[in-house]
Write a protein that holds these residues in place. Structure first.
Motif, PDB file in Angstrom:
ATOM      1  N   UNK A 162      11.121  23.923 -16.670  1.00 15.55           N
ATOM      2  CA  UNK A 162      11.217  22.553 -17.180  1.00 15.55           C
ATOM      3  C   UNK A 162      10.257  22.363 -18.342  1.00 15.55           C
ATOM      4  N   UNK A 163      10.803  21.998 -19.478  1.00 15.17           N
ATOM      5  CA  UNK A 163       9.996  21.686 -20.645  1.00 15.17           C
ATOM      6  C   UNK A 163      10.029  20.172 -20.835  1.00 15.17           C
ATOM      7  N   UNK A 164       9.214  19.680 -21.758  1.00 17.11           N
ATOM      8  CA  UNK A 164       9.260  18.252 -22.017  1.00 17.11           C
ATOM      9  C   UNK A 164      10.536  17.874 -22.746  1.00 17.11           C
ATOM     10  N   UNK A 165      10.760  18.508 -23.876  1.00 17.72           N
ATOM     11  CA  UNK A 165      11.855  18.097 -24.749  1.00 17.72           C
ATOM     12  C   UNK A 165      12.596  19.316 -25.280  1.00 17.72           C
ATOM     13  N   UNK A 166      13.759  19.057 -25.854  1.00 16.01           N
ATOM     14  CA  UNK A 166      14.544  20.133 -26.451  1.00 16.01           C
ATOM     15  C   UNK A 166      13.753  20.823 -27.566  1.00 16.01           C
ATOM     16  N   UNK A 167      12.996  20.051 -28.332  1.00 14.73           N
ATOM     17  CA  UNK A 167      12.213  20.647 -29.412  1.00 14.73           C
ATOM     18  C   UNK A 167      11.259  21.707 -28.863  1.00 14.73           C
ATOM     19  N   UNK A 168      10.627  21.396 -27.745  1.00 13.39           N
ATOM     20  CA  UNK A 168       9.729  22.382 -27.144  1.00 13.39           C
ATOM     21  C   UNK A 168      10.502  23.605 -26.673  1.00 13.39           C
ATOM     22  N   UNK A 169      11.636  23.344 -26.013  1.00 15.31           N
ATOM     23  CA  UNK A 169      12.444  24.462 -25.499  1.00 15.31           C
ATOM     24  C   UNK A 169      12.891  25.359 -26.644  1.00 15.31           C
ATOM     25  N   UNK A 170      13.271  24.745 -27.752  1.00 15.79           N
ATOM     26  CA  UNK A 170      13.747  25.535 -28.880  1.00 15.79           C
ATOM     27  C   UNK A 170      12.621  26.304 -29.534  1.00 15.79           C
ATOM     28  N   UNK A 171      11.473  25.649 -29.631  1.00 18.31           N
ATOM     29  CA  UNK A 171      10.328  26.328 -30.223  1.00 18.31           C
ATOM     30  C   UNK A 171       9.994  27.581 -29.413  1.00 18.31           C
ATOM     31  N   UNK A 172      10.012  27.447 -28.095  1.00 20.33           N
ATOM     32  CA  UNK A 172       9.720  28.602 -27.231  1.00 20.33           C
ATOM     33  C   UNK A 172      10.743  29.711 -27.420  1.00 20.33           C
ATOM     34  N   UNK A 173      12.026  29.339 -27.465  1.00 22.35           N
ATOM     35  CA  UNK A 173      13.041  30.388 -27.572  1.00 22.35           C
ATOM     36  C   UNK A 173      13.033  31.020 -28.959  1.00 22.35           C
ATOM     37  N   UNK A 174      12.714  30.232 -29.980  1.00 21.66           N
ATOM     38  CA  UNK A 174      12.642  30.813 -31.327  1.00 21.66           C
ATOM     39  C   UNK A 174      11.480  31.797 -31.415  1.00 21.66           C
ATOM     40  N   UNK A 175      10.344  31.426 -30.830  1.00 25.19           N
ATOM     41  CA  UNK A 175       9.192  32.326 -30.832  1.00 25.19           C
ATOM     42  C   UNK A 175       9.527  33.600 -30.054  1.00 25.19           C
ATOM     43  N   UNK A 176      10.216  33.420 -28.923  1.00 26.19           N
ATOM     44  CA  UNK A 176      10.604  34.587 -28.117  1.00 26.19           C
ATOM     45  C   UNK A 176      11.568  35.478 -28.877  1.00 26.19           C
ATOM     46  N   UNK A 177      12.553  34.841 -29.522  1.00 22.16           N
ATOM     47  CA  UNK A 177      13.551  35.601 -30.280  1.00 22.16           C
ATOM     48  C   UNK A 177      12.906  36.324 -31.453  1.00 22.16           C
ATOM     49  N   UNK A 178      11.997  35.623 -32.127  1.00 21.86           N
ATOM     50  CA  UNK A 178      11.294  36.196 -33.272  1.00 21.86           C
ATOM     51  C   UNK A 178      10.503  37.434 -32.841  1.00 21.86           C
ATOM     52  N   UNK A 179       9.721  37.293 -31.781  1.00 18.85           N
ATOM     53  CA  UNK A 179       8.892  38.414 -31.354  1.00 18.85           C
ATOM     54  C   UNK A 179       9.739  39.587 -30.859  1.00 18.85           C
ATOM     55  N   UNK A 180      10.841  39.260 -30.204  1.00 23.90           N
ATOM     56  CA  UNK A 180      11.727  40.316 -29.718  1.00 23.90           C
ATOM     57  C   UNK A 180      12.318  41.098 -30.896  1.00 23.90           C
ATOM     58  N   UNK A 181      12.718  40.375 -31.930  1.00 18.99           N
ATOM     59  CA  UNK A 181      13.298  41.038 -33.101  1.00 18.99           C
ATOM     60  C   UNK A 181      12.225  41.811 -33.874  1.00 18.99           C
ATOM     61  N   UNK A 182      11.030  41.220 -33.976  1.00 20.22           N
ATOM     62  CA  UNK A 182       9.968  41.893 -34.733  1.00 20.22           C
ATOM     63  C   UNK A 182       9.530  43.188 -34.051  1.00 20.22           C
ATOM     64  N   UNK A 183       9.661  43.237 -32.740  1.00 18.60           N
ATOM     65  CA  UNK A 183       9.342  44.505 -32.055  1.00 18.60           C
ATOM     66  C   UNK A 183      10.332  45.591 -32.452  1.00 18.60           C
ATOM     67  N   UNK A 184      11.563  45.175 -32.750  1.00 19.60           N
ATOM     68  CA  UNK A 184      12.579  46.144 -33.177  1.00 19.60           C
ATOM     69  C   UNK A 184      12.410  46.542 -34.634  1.00 19.60           C
ATOM     70  N   UNK A 185      12.213  45.538 -35.496  1.00 19.73           N
ATOM     71  CA  UNK A 185      12.289  45.820 -36.936  1.00 19.73           C
ATOM     72  C   UNK A 185      10.914  45.899 -37.590  1.00 19.73           C
ATOM     73  N   UNK A 186       9.865  45.698 -36.803  1.00 18.17           N
ATOM     74  CA  UNK A 186       8.464  45.727 -37.218  1.00 18.17           C
ATOM     75  C   UNK A 186       8.069  44.466 -37.981  1.00 18.17           C
ATOM     76  N   UNK A 187       6.797  44.145 -37.826  1.00 18.28           N
ATOM     77  CA  UNK A 187       6.269  42.850 -38.243  1.00 18.28           C
ATOM     78  C   UNK A 187       6.360  42.619 -39.759  1.00 18.28           C
TER      79      UNK A 187
END
Lengths: 455, 455
Positions: A162-187
């Motif tokens: 449970x997050x507060x708002x959609x903005x928070x949920x999206x921020x978390x998933x974008x950060x997760x997606x970003x880090x997941x991709x950066x592990x593949x393609x390097x920082x």
């Protein structure tokens, strides 16, 4: 210890003067507020739905500094009536059809009261095991109601938070997606990252990023989008902030077709699921993508349960460290109403929206602008009545005119340059009679404006 | 319209079965919860302070899906007693000395009830003018109590906003600071940006970034730091999440010396200011730095008041769009207790911490590890009793032993490799007698462990 004893006695005097959590005072005053709010709901239709105050109204009627001495609850409640209520836009009014609903309920309120009363800070499991465990359990309950694929449930390696708002949920998933991709393609390829979204996406994309269609509640073709995304290893987040709640009804689950290929899915239970603000439900297939991006392990929070990897520490699933015990309100909503009634309540809102469409169809001056999918109707005075140039201006004036009368509140959207009126049904107190009256008010204001020289 | 009429009748049946916001049902059930919570506070000392359940306890005793049919509030409250309360760590217990306090109060609770009851979504001014205006007013009130320089108040071009948590406040200020600097040095120099913080900073820095000293509540020399920062055009954010509240007392305002050269300042009213979670107060000197970074202007939120630039739209001061009406609880706390009492309450906690220090001084086996500044005491069994190798291990065992007895709850920190015990006073129900008992329990556990072969 002389000074300490003096302090001791002074402090005893303070505690006798003021005990901020005295159970009997809490009981006495708590009952007063319950009655105050019950009366508020009883009388809510007397107030203009959209507040009619002018900017700066409040500063003129309250002191410019905090009082030195205590004031009684009775005095404060008089000020709430005198100074606060006129400045409220009444989201709980049955005549509130603006934005999206913020559907309150008794059960949601009670759950929030319990949460506020316990006032635990559930950042990790040990800081209040019930807060973490109940959250995981209700997120699985809710996921099952939505018929989400098992991969989003804890039992199958996914899970919800449970997050507060959609903005928070999206921020978390974008950060997760970003880090997941950066592990593949390097920082160093950071600059090559791209976020895709629909051209009708919610404006919170500017603060985070997601897929959604706020103005008209249309739905993107998930299966197709997810399949393309899968091919390219793109993280897909499905934001169903408003309409997700409808998917507890089997007849709406078709809109989730293809969700099994998405990475994450969220909806706002505070919009259309009778849970008060704030309560955004986020499910992910791979919680480690979140925790890899968001974990912190400070010494002062170290504990055995965490170290033995036996528990969830929800602080690692979100931006903030502190977190409220939001699961209680969702638990109370689910149990107090039951799945069958919750489905029927959602359906009743959809039926009222259909009914409103029927009313519009009786007046040829109006048109439904986009097909209705849920409980929101997008309509306008049609260009058959006015010429294409005037029609946007007229609809703008119509909305202003309606809102300033205070009998109902609705808001607008702009799609492809066309100004549309949004009529969102979902306030918990709204019944057919309110929809009927609202339609009458809309027609009356249209008549008045048209008589003022628009035809 | 045949189908619609059938829907109409079915829905009337649903509304008769279940009305999620029926005022009389709300009143009846609301009173039950008030009594339930008043009884909880009455009995709170009977529960182990830190929950003693095992991971996964809850799943074993609740169903694995939401019920189809409604359940009564009485049944749910029995489950709260049976299943939830044993899994709570009781942050409101007078014997809670762990982490930092999460100080609840009747006034804070009542304010939150009003906020939840009105359930408005105050993203911009028009969505509920009272929510925005009361927030600006109480933030100015609070700023004056803290003796913040005028430049942080609305009257002088600064201003305050209520965020959920310090992490959110820091994320906003970092984004604001970043964008402000990038406008100067251009976006391609993004990689050169640096965030400085104390080596004792709060771990939320990893998610955002700030200055603070969580383990020991020491205070950085603000004047010096701000002057250096000013020279280099660095944005300074002062995080006084815990201790900021103490600065309503003139004798603690010395810790804010130099704040006039900082850009932003925050404290958590939910920690030590009798406002329930969540309530982080953030003041900034230049609100436009925040709004430049965080504004969105979607069509569906367009309105006259915003366009005429007459009002604050707090959505542009924070990450999320939606926001709760948090100002109500701060307003109720300030008015219900008054400034004089609030200062005295803060002082009583500090006095109890001094008293606890006095108790420690009577037992030469213990030492105060760092000088106490507020209401938290950092101590440990001293290396005079055990050799330096054993002492960290012993203190670890001591904390575990104390917490597992359930009589009190305290947590630890590690400073420069040394394990310290943190004793944080601030729970609203804590009086001298609880501190005395806590000290006795600590000594008993130390004696028992020492007798088990540590001497």
């Amino acid at each position: 210890m002389g000074t300490l004893n003096i302090n001791h006695e002074l402090d005893d005097q303070i505690f006798n003067t003021i005990n901020p959590l005295d159970p009997e005072e809490f009981r006495r005053q708590g009952h007063k507020i319950v009655n105050f709010l019950a009366d508020y709901y009883q009388n809510i239709e007397q107030y203009p739905v959209c507040s009619q105050v002018n900017p700066g109204y409040l500063q003129k009627i309250v002191p410019n500094s905090a009082p030195n001495n205590p004031e009684s609850l009775d005095k404060i409640l008089k000020d709430v009536e005198r100074a606060i209520i006129p400045g409220l836009t009444h989201w709980q009014s049955p005549n509130f059809f603006a934005y999206f609903p913020s559907s309150g309920s008794t059960a949601g309120f009670l759950g929030e009261m319990l949460s506020v009363g316990f006032n635990v800070v559930g950042f990790n499991w040990i800081s209040s095991p019930a807060a973490t465990e109940l959250e995981s359990i209700v997120m699985d309950w809710f996921g099952k109601m939505l018929n989400l694929p098992n991969c989003f449930l804890f039992a199958s390696g996914g899970g919800g938070v449970l997050q507060g708002t959609t903005c928070e949920a999206m921020l978390c998933t974008i950060v997760a997606a970003r880090d997941q991709m950066l592990r593949k393609i390097s920082r160093e390829n950071f600059g090559k990252l791209v976020v895709y979204a629909s051209d009708q996406t919610h404006f919170s994309l500017k603060k985070a990023a997601h897929i959604g269609t706020t103005s008209t509640t249309s739905v993107d073709p998930l299966r197709l989008l997810c399949e393309i995304a899968k091919e390219f290893g793109i993280w897909v987040h499905i934001d169903a902030a408003y309409a997700g709640s409808a998917c507890i009804c089997p007849e709406f689950q078709v809109f989730l077709d293809g969700v099994e290929n998405a990475n994450s899915f969220s909806l706002n239970a505070h919009k259309w699921f009778f849970s008060t603000l704030d309560c955004c439900c986020l499910w992910v297939k791979d919680p480690s993508a979140l925790t890899n991006a968001l974990s912190t392990n400070p010494e002062c929070l170290r504990n055995k349960a965490t170290e033995l990897n036996q528990v969830i520490d929800y602080k690692d699933w979100q931006i903030a460290l502190s977190r409220r015990f939001r699961a209680l309100k969702l638990w109370l909503v689910l149990r107090s109403y039951g799945v069958t009634n919750l489905r029927n309540l959602i359906r009743s809102h959809v039926n009222m929206a259909k009914h409103f469409e029927g009313l519009i169809a009786t007046d040829k001056r109006f048109e439904i602008f986009v097909p209705r999918k849920f409980a929101m109707v997008c309509f306008r005075i049609s260009p058959l009545v006015l010429n294409e140039k005037e029609v946007n201006m007229f609809n703008t004036k119509l909305v202003e005119s309606i809102n300033s009368c205070g009998k109902l509140y609705l808001t607008h959207g702009v799609v492809g340059g066309t100004y549309i009126i949004r009529f969102a049904i979902g306030a918990s107190l709204t019944h057919y009679r309110h929809v009927d009256v609202a339609w009458k008010v809309i027609q009356d204001h249209a008549n008045a404006l048209l008589n003022q020289g628009y035809v």
